[in-house]
Design an enzyme around this catalytic site. Structure first.
Site, PDB file in Angstrom:
ATOM      1  N   TYR A  70       0.841  -1.210   0.000  1.00 36.08           N
ATOM      2  CA  TYR A  70       0.000   0.000   0.000  1.00 36.08           C
ATOM      3  C   TYR A  70       0.871   1.253   0.000  1.00 36.08           C
ATOM      4  CZ  TYR A  70      -3.750   3.213   1.178  1.00 36.08           C
ATOM      5  OH  TYR A  70      -4.647   4.238   1.150  1.00 36.08           O
ATOM      6  N   PHE A 122      -8.202  19.706 -24.707  1.00 36.21           N
ATOM      7  CA  PHE A 122      -8.803  18.420 -25.069  1.00 36.21           C
ATOM      8  C   PHE A 122     -10.198  18.366 -24.413  1.00 36.21           C
ATOM      9  CE2 PHE A 122      -9.232  13.835 -23.891  1.00 36.21           C
ATOM     10  CZ  PHE A 122      -9.315  13.323 -25.164  1.00 36.21           C
ATOM     11  N   ASP A 123     -11.090  17.478 -24.883  1.00 37.14           N
ATOM     12  CA  ASP A 123     -12.482  17.564 -24.393  1.00 37.14           C
ATOM     13  C   ASP A 123     -12.632  17.377 -22.878  1.00 37.14           C
ATOM     14  OD1 ASP A 123     -12.078  14.822 -24.577  1.00 37.14           O
ATOM     15  OD2 ASP A 123     -13.710  14.438 -25.976  1.00 37.14           O
ATOM     16  N   ASP A 213       0.104  19.701 -21.191  1.00 39.76           N
ATOM     17  CA  ASP A 213      -0.720  18.501 -21.253  1.00 39.76           C
ATOM     18  C   ASP A 213       0.077  17.584 -22.169  1.00 39.76           C
ATOM     19  OD1 ASP A 213      -2.482  16.460 -21.709  1.00 39.76           O
ATOM     20  OD2 ASP A 213      -4.205  17.744 -22.158  1.00 39.76           O
ATOM     21  N   ALA A 215       0.401  14.289 -22.992  1.00 43.22           N
ATOM     22  CA  ALA A 215       0.027  12.911 -23.328  1.00 43.22           C
ATOM     23  C   ALA A 215       0.902  12.334 -24.451  1.00 43.22           C
ATOM     24  CB  ALA A 215      -1.443  12.851 -23.724  1.00 43.22           C
ATOM     25  N   LYS A 256      -1.287   6.997 -23.622  1.00 42.12           N
ATOM     26  CA  LYS A 256      -0.790   7.294 -24.965  1.00 42.12           C
ATOM     27  C   LYS A 256       0.701   6.961 -25.014  1.00 42.12           C
ATOM     28  CE  LYS A 256      -4.811   9.503 -24.720  1.00 42.12           C
ATOM     29  NZ  LYS A 256      -5.230  10.706 -24.059  1.00 42.12           N
ATOM     30  N   HIS A 448     -21.357  13.216 -27.918  1.00 37.57           N
ATOM     31  CA  HIS A 448     -20.900  12.256 -28.919  1.00 37.57           C
ATOM     32  C   HIS A 448     -20.806  10.830 -28.401  1.00 37.57           C
ATOM     33  CE1 HIS A 448     -17.455  13.936 -26.883  1.00 37.57           C
ATOM     34  NE2 HIS A 448     -16.654  13.018 -27.358  1.00 37.57           N
TER      35      HIS A 448
HETATM   36  C1  LIG Z   1      -6.287  11.402 -23.650  1.00 37.52           C
HETATM   37  C2  LIG Z   1      -6.027  12.800 -23.339  1.00 37.52           C
HETATM   38  C3  LIG Z   1      -6.411  13.349 -22.112  1.00 37.52           C
HETATM   39  C4  LIG Z   1      -7.199  12.585 -21.077  1.00 37.52           C
HETATM   40  O1  LIG Z   1      -6.533  11.455 -20.658  1.00 37.52           O
HETATM   41  P1  LIG Z   1      -7.303  10.125 -20.204  1.00 37.52           P
HETATM   42  O2  LIG Z   1      -6.197   9.236 -19.754  1.00 37.52           O
HETATM   43  O3  LIG Z   1      -8.047   9.607 -21.386  1.00 37.52           O
HETATM   44  O4  LIG Z   1      -8.223  10.503 -19.089  1.00 37.52           O
HETATM   45  C5  LIG Z   1      -6.083  14.665 -21.867  1.00 37.52           C
HETATM   46  N1  LIG Z   1      -5.444  15.404 -22.769  1.00 37.52           N
HETATM   47  C6  LIG Z   1      -5.057  14.911 -23.951  1.00 37.52           C
HETATM   48  C7  LIG Z   1      -4.328  15.777 -24.917  1.00 37.52           C
HETATM   49  C8  LIG Z   1      -5.345  13.593 -24.289  1.00 37.52           C
HETATM   50  O5  LIG Z   1      -5.000  13.129 -25.487  1.00 37.52           O
END
Ligand SMILES: *Cc1c(COP(=O)(O)O)cnc(C)c1O
Length: 456
Positions: A70, A122-123, A213, A215, A256, A448
């Protein structure tokens, strides 16, 4: 440069092969929404590159040897050490996925009435800003608006626009800048180091924190090496380290470029901010040494992050995307130029001029790819971004009608992509046959994912 994937398949998974009548039935049952399709009815799944990458034997070996303690788990120390070496941030917090990182960081930085500036949120990122009562402002660079332009860094943030806001009446409301690399909401286009450096300078001059951000930090680094002068001789790791070093911290989904089914992290320089994030993390995600992840996820990610910066891997992946882009062009289908890495964006508006925005040409093309070839992908156009009236009729269309073909990491081979190109070419021979769609049912939020459609 000769490229080939620097790995071979050792375990494989059979993929479903279906008939057109079966697909017609499945798509109708799914309300013509790809998110409702059962995966066993999808032959080639290009819906997303998130959490869909193939893991390596080294990742699975590491996952098997994970330490599930843990507190103070060795898996966490391995996770943290890989990320500290890469980012040099003194504070690394694990979270279960990117949107959790967003929620935790933003709730420590933003408040009602504050503004977040970004090249493109991002959304889920936008949703997490707005859930706090703050405002998400997208400032993509002007070149982004021209789908055909081959400008190398169409993911850049418009710094003149940012400066205008920072020096204008809203300046003191700006709570942060968030630069998305690569710009997922903006066609998967990269951000240049020059743009990031200037963004950082601007934010520091105004006392505004700037975050990445990140990813797709490795893919952005690869495109910088290919496209930005002065970076040709650098390694992807060096470029990524420099990018992290230009800002105050980051959020990053590791589904990603972590090449893992699950995982994300927050990286921060500031101890006090990290402390506030940690309190929130412990209350809502998990203790600071696992943050909602299983130990196996921490180890899979740690190993995935070592693999993703391999120039042979990134070069082969970029070549795969470029080749598919060329095949689409040869078939008469325009894509957003220049091709990035994690996805190609098909210009459905141009391919299907007989369909007005109100009949959702992007969605129509995505449905056709499924019906014709069992290929699953998603619209990025008026269905996703347009505004609707109370009868679900389109009021304001999106600026573009695109289809995103995402490319999962290490999953499909050239044979699969040749097949995708053939299906696309067959559709492009008689595009006027592709029917439009209308909305049957659309929920107010996260439309969507949940809407139901029908052929018009
Ligand atoms: C996928 C993504 C997110 C969100 O990440 P999740 O792991 O799907 O919650 C945020 N910003 C960008 C640019 C992404 O491609």
């Amino acid at each position: 440069m000769r490229t080939f994937p620097p790995y071979r398949a050792q375990v494989v998974t059979e993929i479903p092969i279906t008939t057109r009548p079966q697909r017609e039935q499945a798509l109708a049952a799914a309300g013509y929404n790809a998110f409702n399709l059962p995966a066993n009815m999808v032959t080639i799944d290009l819906l997303t590159d998130s959490g869909t990458g193939a893991v390596s034997t080294a990742q699975e070996a590491a996952a098997t040897a994970a330490d599930r303690s843990y507190a103070g788990s060795e898996s966490f120390f391995r996770f943290r050490s890989v990320l500290s070496e890469l980012t040099h941030y003194p504070h690394i917090l694990p979270v279960h996925q990117g949107r959790a990182a967003e929620r935790v960081l933003f709730s420590a930085v933003l408040a009602p009435g504050r503004i977040s500036l970004s090249n493109t949120h991002f959304d889920t990122t936008r949703a997490n800003v707005e859930l706090l009562g703050a405002e998400a402002r997208d400032l993509p660079c002007a070149e982004f608006g021209d789908l055909d332009s081959r400008e190398p860094f169409k993911g850049n943030i418009d710094l003149a626009a940012a400066e205008q806001i920072l020096t204008g009446p809203d300046g003191n409301r700006v709570g942060m800048m968030l630069v998305t690399i690569t710009n997922n909401g903006g066609g998967g286009q990269p951000v240049s180091m020059a743009n990031l450096r200037a963004a950082s300078k601007l934010c520091r001059a105004h006392g505004v924190p700037i975050f990445l951000d990140a990813a797709r930090f490795a893919e952005n680094a690869w495109l910088v090496i290919q496209r930005e002068s002065g970076y040709q001789d650098k390694t992807p790791r060096e470029v990524a380290e420099e990018a992290f070093g230009l800002v105050d911290g980051c959020v990053a989904s590791l589904k990603k470029d972590g090449i893992s089914p699950m995982g994300a992290f927050i990286g921060l320089n500031d101890a006090e901010l990290a402390q506030r994030c940690e309190t929130n993390l412990i209350a809502t995600e998990g203790f600071r040494t696992y943050g909602g992840l299983g130990a196996h996820d921490l180890d899979r990610v740690a190993q995935g992050l070592r693999e993703v910066l391999d120039p042979n891997y990134l070069g082969a992946r970029a070549a795969e995307a470029a080749r598919l882009a060329q095949q689409a062009n040869d078939a008469g289908v325009d894509i957003v130029q220049p091709p990035g890495i994690h996805a190609l964006y098909l210009n459905a508006g141009r391919l299907l001029p007989h369909l007005p925005a109100s009949r959702f040409p992007g969605h129509a093309l995505a449905c056709e790819l499924y019906l014709e070839g069992g290929i699953r992908c998603v619209e990025l156009g008026s269905l996703y971004l347009g505004t609707l009236d109370e009868h679900n009729e389109l009021v304001t269309p999106a600026p573009f009608e695109l289809v995103r073909i995402a490319l999962p990491r290490r999953v499909y081979t050239q044979g699969h992509f040749d097949y995708v190109a053939e299906v696309l070419a067959d559709i492009a021979k008689n595009p006027e046959r592709v029917p439009g769609y209308r909305i049957v049912e659309a929920p107010a939020t996260l439309r969507h994912f949940n809407l139901r459609m029908a052929p018009a």
